[in-house]
Design a protein around this motif. Structure first.
Motif, short mmCIF file in Angstrom:
data_model
loop_
_atom_site.label_atom_id
_atom_site.label_comp_id
_atom_site.label_asym_id
_atom_site.label_seq_id
_atom_site.Cartn_x
_atom_site.Cartn_y
_atom_site.Cartn_z
N ASN A 2 0.83 -1.19 0.00
CA ASN A 2 0.00 0.00 0.00
C ASN A 2 0.87 1.25 0.00
O ASN A 2 1.85 1.34 0.74
CB ASN A 2 -0.91 -0.03 1.24
CG ASN A 2 -1.91 1.10 1.22
OD1 ASN A 2 -1.55 2.24 1.47
ND2 ASN A 2 -3.16 0.77 0.93
N LYS A 3 0.52 2.25 -0.85
CA LYS A 3 1.32 3.46 -0.97
C LYS A 3 1.43 4.21 0.35
O LYS A 3 2.45 4.82 0.65
CB LYS A 3 0.71 4.37 -2.03
CG LYS A 3 0.89 3.87 -3.45
CD LYS A 3 0.36 4.88 -4.45
CE LYS A 3 0.56 4.40 -5.87
NZ LYS A 3 0.04 5.39 -6.85
N LEU A 4 0.37 4.18 1.14
CA LEU A 4 0.37 4.89 2.41
C LEU A 4 1.45 4.34 3.34
O LEU A 4 2.23 5.09 3.95
CB LEU A 4 -1.01 4.77 3.07
CG LEU A 4 -1.27 5.69 4.27
CD1 LEU A 4 -1.18 7.15 3.88
CD2 LEU A 4 -2.66 5.40 4.84
N VAL A 54 -0.50 7.69 12.81
CA VAL A 54 -1.12 8.52 11.77
C VAL A 54 -1.63 7.64 10.63
O VAL A 54 -2.77 7.81 10.14
CB VAL A 54 -0.10 9.55 11.24
CG1 VAL A 54 -0.62 10.22 9.97
CG2 VAL A 54 0.19 10.60 12.30
N ILE A 55 -0.81 6.68 10.21
CA ILE A 55 -1.25 5.78 9.13
C ILE A 55 -2.50 5.01 9.53
O ILE A 55 -3.46 4.89 8.75
CB ILE A 55 -0.11 4.80 8.76
CG1 ILE A 55 1.03 5.56 8.08
CG2 ILE A 55 -0.63 3.69 7.86
CD1 ILE A 55 2.24 4.72 7.81
N LYS A 56 -2.51 4.51 10.76
CA LYS A 56 -3.65 3.74 11.24
C LYS A 56 -4.94 4.55 11.16
O LYS A 56 -5.97 4.09 10.65
CB LYS A 56 -3.41 3.28 12.68
CG LYS A 56 -4.60 2.55 13.31
CD LYS A 56 -4.31 2.21 14.74
CE LYS A 56 -5.48 1.42 15.36
NZ LYS A 56 -6.74 2.14 15.35
N TYR A 57 -4.86 5.81 11.66
CA TYR A 57 -6.09 6.58 11.72
C TYR A 57 -6.47 7.17 10.37
O TYR A 57 -7.66 7.39 10.09
CB TYR A 57 -5.97 7.66 12.79
CG TYR A 57 -6.14 7.08 14.18
CD1 TYR A 57 -7.39 6.65 14.62
CD2 TYR A 57 -5.06 6.89 15.02
CE1 TYR A 57 -7.55 6.08 15.87
CE2 TYR A 57 -5.20 6.32 16.27
CZ TYR A 57 -6.46 5.91 16.70
OH TYR A 57 -6.62 5.34 17.93
N GLN A 62 -10.60 6.35 6.16
CA GLN A 62 -10.95 6.02 4.79
C GLN A 62 -12.04 4.95 4.72
O GLN A 62 -12.87 4.96 3.81
CB GLN A 62 -9.71 5.52 4.03
CG GLN A 62 -8.69 6.62 3.75
CD GLN A 62 -7.44 6.08 3.10
OE1 GLN A 62 -7.12 4.89 3.24
NE2 GLN A 62 -6.70 6.94 2.40
N VAL A 63 -12.03 4.05 5.68
CA VAL A 63 -12.93 2.89 5.56
C VAL A 63 -14.01 2.83 6.63
O VAL A 63 -15.02 2.16 6.44
CB VAL A 63 -12.11 1.59 5.61
CG1 VAL A 63 -11.12 1.54 4.44
CG2 VAL A 63 -11.36 1.45 6.93
#
Length: 307
Positions: A2-4, A54-57, A62-63
């Motif tokens: 995943n790019k993120l 930050v990535i987690k949230y 998004q979902v």
């Protein structure tokens, strides 16, 4: 991948690399220095936690969709859910407190080495050596020391010749000015600034015992000139009636009652340096960085040059 998450890993690598180069490449580097090691460890922890949280949230936003019971209050139609604190957030909050306690007790306890602690110890040792070496000096040697301290600490305001630099500070070549005496007579003075107990009243509390009335404007002018002129000239009778009961017939003051206004003395100057002073020009700060002997020496020097 995943790019993120890929960008997260790139950011982590860049930040950790920059931190390591900054600390490890500085003078001394790591060199088993616990402070620098703790800096690196803290940076690693902060970067990892920040980026992945930050990535987690961001992913969660998004979902996921919000759910739960809304609180009764709202602001401009924006409500708040009564959801529990996220477990991860609560755990990190508690771990941060544990880290703080560990840091101050084991990781870098207050009794460990520090540059500030070393400086304080060196200062105490130097002061003790100074006091032992110079505690008994008197006379010309004391005046010489006072001149050195004056040039280091006092000339910036009072001038190299102690003339006050055209009114920027008091002219120490003479005990007191007409303006200073007049200011105190009109407005009073809190002598606690000089370590004394009794405040000097303003003009509404000054009686001329010779006349039984409050001191007048004309008497203030006369006695101000008399005191500033070295306790000579016209005004002796006004001084005797309104001022001598506290300052003494010769103007040399009384201990714990009123200061010497006829001349400087080492004790007077030392007291002003220790407590500061408020006057017509402004407020003179106290000089806590000078030890007692240095204050006495400055007093001896000023006394020697004043009239």
């Amino acid at each position: 991948m995943n790019k993120l998450y890929l960008w997260g890993i790139i950011i982590i690598a860049v930040m950790l690399g920059a931190t390591y180069l900054s600390v490890g490449g500085s003078k001394g580097g790591l060199n088993d220095d616990i402070v620098n090691m703790l800096a690196i460890t803290g940076a690693v922890a902060l970067v990892l936690i920040t980026v992945f949280v930050v990535i987690k949230y961001v992913r969660q936003m998004q979902v996921d969709s919000a759910s739960g019971e809304l609180a009764d209050e709202n602001w401009d139609g924006i409500g708040e859910y009564k959801n529990s604190v996220p477990t991860g957030w609560a755990v990190m909050f508690l771990l941060t407190m544990v880290w703080g306690m560990w840091y101050f007790t084991i990781g870098y306890p207050v009794n460990s080495y520090s540059q500030i602690g070393e400086y304080n110890e060196d200062t105490l040792a130097h002061n003790a050596k100074f006091e032992a070496q110079y505690k008994d000096i008197t006379g010309d040697r004391l005046i010489e020391m006072g001149e050195s301290v004056f040039l280091a600490e006092c000339k910036v305001c009072h001038g190299i010749n102690a003339d006050g630099i055209d009114g920027k500070a008091a002219n120490l070549n003479k005990r007191i000015s007409v303006a200073s005496v007049k200011h105190v007579l009109e407005k009073g003075s809190n002598n606690k600034l000089l370590g004394m107990e009794m405040p000097m009243p303003d003009r509404n509390g000054l009686l001329n015992s010779n006349t039984g009335a409050l001191i007048t404007d004309a008497e203030i002018e006369i006695v101000s000139a008399y005191v500033a002129n070295g306790m000579s000239g016209e005004g002796a009778d006004v001084f005797a009636g309104a001022c001598s009961m506290c300052h003494g017939a010769d103007g040399k003051g009384m201990e714990f009652v009123a200061p010497n206004i006829a001349s400087f003395s080492p004790a007077l100057v030392s007291t002003i340096l220790a407590h500061g002073k408020k006057g017509v020009i402004g407020v003179m700060p106290k000089f806590e960085r000078l030890n007692d002997k240095q204050k006495e020496a400055v007093g001896a020097y000023i006394t020697s040059i004043s009239k």
